[in-house]
Design a protein around this motif. Structure first.
Motif, PDB file in Angstrom:
ATOM      1  N   SER A   1      -6.541   0.348  -3.302  1.00 59.91           N
ATOM      2  CA  SER A   1      -5.649   0.876  -2.281  1.00 59.91           C
ATOM      3  C   SER A   1      -5.875   2.379  -2.184  1.00 59.91           C
ATOM      4  CB  SER A   1      -4.191   0.580  -2.663  1.00 59.91           C
ATOM      5  OG  SER A   1      -3.282   1.000  -1.670  1.00 59.91           O
ATOM      6  N   ASP A   2      -4.934   3.063  -1.523  1.00 60.22           N
ATOM      7  CA  ASP A   2      -4.898   4.500  -1.698  1.00 60.22           C
ATOM      8  C   ASP A   2      -4.500   4.736  -3.159  1.00 60.22           C
ATOM      9  OD1 ASP A   2      -2.421   3.345  -0.952  1.00 60.22           O
ATOM     10  OD2 ASP A   2      -1.586   5.267  -0.317  1.00 60.22           O
TER      11      ASP A   2
ATOM     12  N   MET B   1     -10.509   3.331   3.394  1.00 62.97           N
ATOM     13  CA  MET B   1     -11.015   2.383   2.410  1.00 62.97           C
ATOM     14  C   MET B   1     -12.488   2.093   2.673  1.00 62.97           C
ATOM     15  SD  MET B   1      -8.713   1.691   0.167  1.00 62.97           S
ATOM     16  CE  MET B   1      -9.533   0.305  -0.623  1.00 62.97           C
TER      17      MET B   1
ATOM     18  N   TYR C   1      -2.355   5.173   2.832  1.00 65.93           N
ATOM     19  CA  TYR C   1      -3.351   4.132   3.069  1.00 65.93           C
ATOM     20  C   TYR C   1      -3.798   4.060   4.522  1.00 65.93           C
ATOM     21  CZ  TYR C   1      -5.632  -0.407   3.285  1.00 65.93           C
ATOM     22  OH  TYR C   1      -6.543  -1.410   3.495  1.00 65.93           O
TER      23      TYR C   1
ATOM     24  N   HIS D   1      -3.695   2.370  -7.068  1.00 65.77           N
ATOM     25  CA  HIS D   1      -3.243   1.020  -6.759  1.00 65.77           C
ATOM     26  C   HIS D   1      -2.456   0.413  -7.908  1.00 65.77           C
ATOM     27  CE1 HIS D   1      -6.587  -0.271  -9.346  1.00 65.77           C
ATOM     28  NE2 HIS D   1      -5.899  -1.382  -9.474  1.00 65.77           N
TER      29      HIS D   1
ATOM     30  N   HIS E   1      -8.663   7.511  -1.530  1.00 64.93           N
ATOM     31  CA  HIS E   1      -8.745   6.051  -1.495  1.00 64.93           C
ATOM     32  C   HIS E   1      -9.761   5.563  -2.525  1.00 64.93           C
ATOM     33  CE1 HIS E   1      -6.533   6.705   2.191  1.00 64.93           C
ATOM     34  NE2 HIS E   1      -6.345   5.399   2.325  1.00 64.93           N
TER      35      HIS E   1
ATOM     36  N   VAL F   1       0.851  -1.189   0.000  1.00 68.97           N
ATOM     37  CA  VAL F   1       0.000   0.000   0.000  1.00 68.97           C
ATOM     38  C   VAL F   1       0.885   1.236   0.000  1.00 68.97           C
ATOM     39  CG1 VAL F   1      -1.910  -1.147   1.171  1.00 68.97           C
ATOM     40  CG2 VAL F   1      -0.169   0.034   2.522  1.00 68.97           C
TER      41      VAL F   1
ATOM     42  N   LEU G   1      -8.024  -4.780   0.717  1.00 68.33           N
ATOM     43  CA  LEU G   1      -7.103  -4.559  -0.403  1.00 68.33           C
ATOM     44  C   LEU G   1      -7.584  -5.125  -1.729  1.00 68.33           C
ATOM     45  CD1 LEU G   1      -3.599  -5.337   1.187  1.00 68.33           C
ATOM     46  CD2 LEU G   1      -4.722  -3.121   0.913  1.00 68.33           C
TER      47      LEU G   1
END
Length: 219
Positions: free
Chosen positions: A173-174, A18, A13, A177, A104, A9, A196
């Protein structure tokens, strides 16, 4: 790339972020579905989606918005819709959105039915049922991604539907990704970590030209 790298990540993150992105994306899906009516063109529904996203204050879109009507519900993410169909009085459609909120990535998708076609309703319900069963299998067994999709195929077949194995989930992810190049969830041998991975389920009716879709964050 090893499994640790595939589940990396970024510095921003946060699991709670999320969850926030997930919730906001589902809010868009639900608001949009309520406003899609018979007689609307697929392109009009996509334009309406942009309006809803702006109303809710998204950061940005991270993958193209998809609204699929009728036979286009059999199309995979990378395939273009055939034409610009109009939603019928008895019809099926799905929404698939990838949206960034608070830096995110949210990703959510679900299938909806208008009218009274019982097989369309069953197909829409089945995508959520298979998703729920696979998610529970992940929680109870800590199975790897490949094993999860093997299980999904068995469950879809047992319920009388065909699972599209060209759609096998992916990382989030943040944002972004994509720098991790982790591949599909269905090709990931290890157990996916919480927060994730997106589990995607796309089904097809065994004889009629429509399908259904459901995706959500494994959490």
């Amino acid at each position: 790339m090893d499994s640790v790298a595939k589940q990396a990540v970024g510095s921003k993150y946060v699991l709670e972020s999320m969850k926030y992105a997930r919730g906001k994306t589902w809010e868009v899906v639900d608001r949009l579905a309520e406003r899609i009516q018979p007689g609307m063109l697929e392109s009009e529904a996509t334009a309406l989606c942009k309006t809803v996203l702006n109303e809710l204050g998204m950061d940005r879109i991270w993958h193209p918005m998809l609204v699929r009507f009728g036979e286009n519900t059999l199309k995979t993410f990378k395939e273009r819709s055939d034409g610009d169909p109009q939603l019928k009085d008895d019809d099926i459609f799905f929404v698939d959105l990838g949206v960034v909120w608070d830096q995110h990535e949210g990703d959510a998708g679900a299938t909806f039915v208008v009218g009274n076609d019982a097989q369309m309703k069953a197909c829409a319900d089945a995508a959520k049922t298979v998703f729920d069963e696979v998610e529970q299998h992940w929680r109870s067994t800590r199975a790897g991604g490949k094993a999860l999709y093997d299980f999904a195929e068995r469950r879809a077949t047992a319920l009388g539907w065909r699972l599209n194995l060209d759609i096998k989930g992916h990382r989030v992810s943040d944002f972004p990704h994509a720098i991790y190049k982790a591949g599909d969830l269905g090709d990931f041998a290890d157990c996916p970590d919480t927060g994730l991975w997106i589990l995607e389920i796309q089904l097809a009716h065994p004889t009629r030209p429509f399908g259904s879709f459901y995706e959500d964050l494994l959490i």
